[in-house]
Design a protein around this motif. Structure first.
Motif, mmCIF file in Angstrom:
data_model
loop_
_atom_site.group_PDB
_atom_site.id
_atom_site.type_symbol
_atom_site.label_atom_id
_atom_site.label_comp_id
_atom_site.label_asym_id
_atom_site.label_seq_id
_atom_site.Cartn_x
_atom_site.Cartn_y
_atom_site.Cartn_z
ATOM 1 N N ILE A 145 0.849 -1.205 0.000
ATOM 2 C CA ILE A 145 0.000 0.000 0.000
ATOM 3 C C ILE A 145 0.884 1.254 0.000
ATOM 4 N N ILE A 156 -6.696 -3.226 7.732
ATOM 5 C CA ILE A 156 -6.812 -4.247 6.681
ATOM 6 C C ILE A 156 -6.729 -5.645 7.282
ATOM 7 N N VAL A 216 -10.914 -2.658 5.505
ATOM 8 C CA VAL A 216 -10.673 -2.942 4.081
ATOM 9 C C VAL A 216 -10.135 -4.364 3.921
ATOM 10 N N PRO A 247 -8.021 -6.034 1.200
ATOM 11 C CA PRO A 247 -7.289 -5.917 -0.083
ATOM 12 C C PRO A 247 -6.861 -7.300 -0.579
ATOM 13 N N ASN A 248 -6.126 -7.358 -1.665
ATOM 14 C CA ASN A 248 -5.481 -8.627 -2.036
ATOM 15 C C ASN A 248 -4.070 -8.354 -2.561
ATOM 16 N N ALA A 294 -2.420 -6.008 -5.320
ATOM 17 C CA ALA A 294 -2.228 -4.574 -5.045
ATOM 18 C C ALA A 294 -0.750 -4.215 -5.188
ATOM 19 N N GLY A 342 -4.780 -4.681 -7.721
ATOM 20 C CA GLY A 342 -5.518 -5.240 -6.589
ATOM 21 C C GLY A 342 -7.023 -5.091 -6.732
ATOM 22 N N ALA A 386 -9.980 -4.328 -3.834
ATOM 23 C CA ALA A 386 -10.189 -4.088 -2.406
ATOM 24 C C ALA A 386 -11.657 -3.857 -2.099
ATOM 25 N N PHE A 406 -7.115 2.921 -2.440
ATOM 26 C CA PHE A 406 -7.188 1.579 -3.032
ATOM 27 C C PHE A 406 -7.433 1.607 -4.538
ATOM 28 N N GLU A 415 -11.517 -0.954 -6.483
ATOM 29 C CA GLU A 415 -12.095 -1.011 -5.136
ATOM 30 C C GLU A 415 -13.600 -0.910 -5.226
#
Ligand SMILES: NC(=O)c1ccc[n+]([C@@H]2O[C@H](COP(=O)([O-])OP(=O)(O)OC[C@H]3O[C@@H](n4cnc5c(N)ncnc54)[C@H](OP(=O)(O)O)[C@@H]3O)[C@@H](O)[C@H]2O)c1
Length: 265
Positions: free
Chosen positions: A16, A92, A114, A116-117, A120, A125, A127, A147, A153
Motif C-alpha cells: 500500500i 486491513i 478494508v 485488499p489482495n 495490489a 488489486g 479491495a 485503493f 475497489e
C-alpha cells in the motif's frame, strides 16, 4: 499535505505504501512507519525513504492511521494508539470486525475496514471497503483514492467484505493454482515449462482484461470463441465433465464458511 502513520509495514502495508508513493498520493516526508521495535521501524522507514515512528505518538496528529499488522496483534495496537486519540483509523486485518475495532478505539474515531489482495503490489488489486458507523464521506473517499491507486475497489457492507474476502481476498491463491494447472497441461501436451507458464498467465490476464474493459458478460465472450462442433467447446466440455464450475463454487463457499467459523459466526 496529510500525515500518515502505518502500523505494520510487511507485505500488504508495504504494498500500500509503495503504491501510494508511486502514484503520488502520499509524499515520503508525510509518512511514518511503526513496526514492533524501534530498530525494525527504522529499517522499514529507510527501505521506503519515509520516517520511523518510535512509539506511535504520530497517531495523535495523523490524518490517517493504517493498521496492517497480523490480526492477533490488532488488540495490542488499538490499545497502544488509543491514548493518542486518533481521528481516522483504517484496518486491513482479516477477520477483525468493525465492531471490535470501534470498541477498541476512542468513541469519536472514524473507522474503516478494508479487505485488499496481494495483486495490489503490482497495481492490480481488488479491495473491499466497509465503512464503520462513524466514518465520514470524506474518509470513505480517501480510502477509495488509496485503493483505486492500487487497482480496483468497491465500497460494500461488512458482510459483503467477508464474502469478497472469499472471492477476491483469497482469489489470487485460487488463480495461482489454476495457472499452474494450465501450465502442467501445456507440459503434458509437449510445451516447455517456462513458455507454458507465460502462456497460461498471459491468457488469464488477457481474458480478465476483456471482461473488465468490454463490460460484456463472460458467457457472451465465451460464446464468441466456441464455434459449433469446434475444439474450444470440446475442451470446455471435458473440463465441465470434471466439475470445473462446481469445484470453483465449492471452493469459494468453503473459504467463506471457514472464515465465518474462525470469526465465531
Ligand atoms: N497478505 C495478504 O494477502 C492479505 C490480504 C488481505 C488482508 N491482509 C491482512 O493484512 C495484514 C498484514 O498482513 P501481511 O501479509 O502484510 O503480514 P506481514 O507481512 O507479516 O506484515 C505485518 C507487519 O507487522 C509487523 N508487526 C508485528 N508486530 C507488530 C507490532 N506490535 N507493531 C507494529 N508492527 C508489528 C511485522 O513485523 P515482523 O515481521 O517483524 O513481526 C510485519 O512487518 C493482516 O492482518 C492480514 O490479515 C493480508
Amino acid at each position: 499535505m496529510k500525515k500518515i502513520l502505518i502500523i505494520g509495514c510487511g507485505a500488504m502495508g508495504g504494498a500500500i505504501l509503495s503504491g501510494c508513493l508511486a502514484k503520488g498520493l502520499w509524499n515520503k516526508e508525510d509518512v511514518y512507519v511503526k513496526e514492533h521495535s524501534e530498530e525494525a521501524s527504522k529499517a522499514k522507514a529507510a527501505r521506503y525513504g519515509v520516517h520511523a515512528s518510535t512509539d506511535g505518538s504520530e497517531a495523535k496528529e495523523a490524518d490517517l492511521v493504517l493498521i496492517a499488522v497480523k490480526p492477533n496483534v490488532v488488540p495490542e495496537v488499538l490499545h497502544e494508539i488509543s491514548r493518542y486519540q486518533p481521528s481516522r483509523v483504517l484496518s486491513i486485518a482479516a477477520a477483525v470486525t468493525l465492531e471490535s475495532l470501534e470498541n477498541g478505539l476512542p468513541k469519536d474515531t472514524e473507522v474503516i475496514r478494508v479487505m485488499p489482495n496481494t495483486p495490489a503490489s503490482v497495481g492490480e488489486g481488488m479491495a473491499a471497503i466497509a465503512p464503520g458507523a462513524k466514518a465520514s464521506l470524506s474518509f470513505i473517499r480517501e480510502a477509495e483514492a488509496v485503493f483505486s491507486a492500487l487497482g480496483r475497489e468497491a465500497v460494500v457492507t461488512e458482510r459483503q467484505l467477508d464474502e469478497l474476502g472469499a472471492l477476491s481476498g483469497a482469489g489470487p491463491g485460487y488463480a495461482f493454482v489454476i495457472i499452474d494447472a494450465l501450465a502442467d497441461a501445456g507440459v503434458l501436451i509437449g510445451l516447455p515449462r517456462k513458455l507454458a507458464i507465460e502462456a497460461a498467465a498471459q491468457t488469464l490476464y488477457g481474458a480478465a482484461k476483456m471482461v473488465l474493459e468490454t463490460g460484456k458478460h463472460p458467457d457472451e465472450l465465451r460464446d464468441q470463441v466456441t464455434s459449433p462442433g469446434g475444439t474450444t467447446i470440446a475442451g470446455i466440455y471435458a473440463m465441465e465433465q470434471k466439475g470445473l464450475r462446481g469445484a470453483l463454487m465449492d471452493g469459494v463457499k468453503a473459504c467463506l464458511d471457514k472464515s465465518d467459523q474462525m470469526a465465531g459466526k
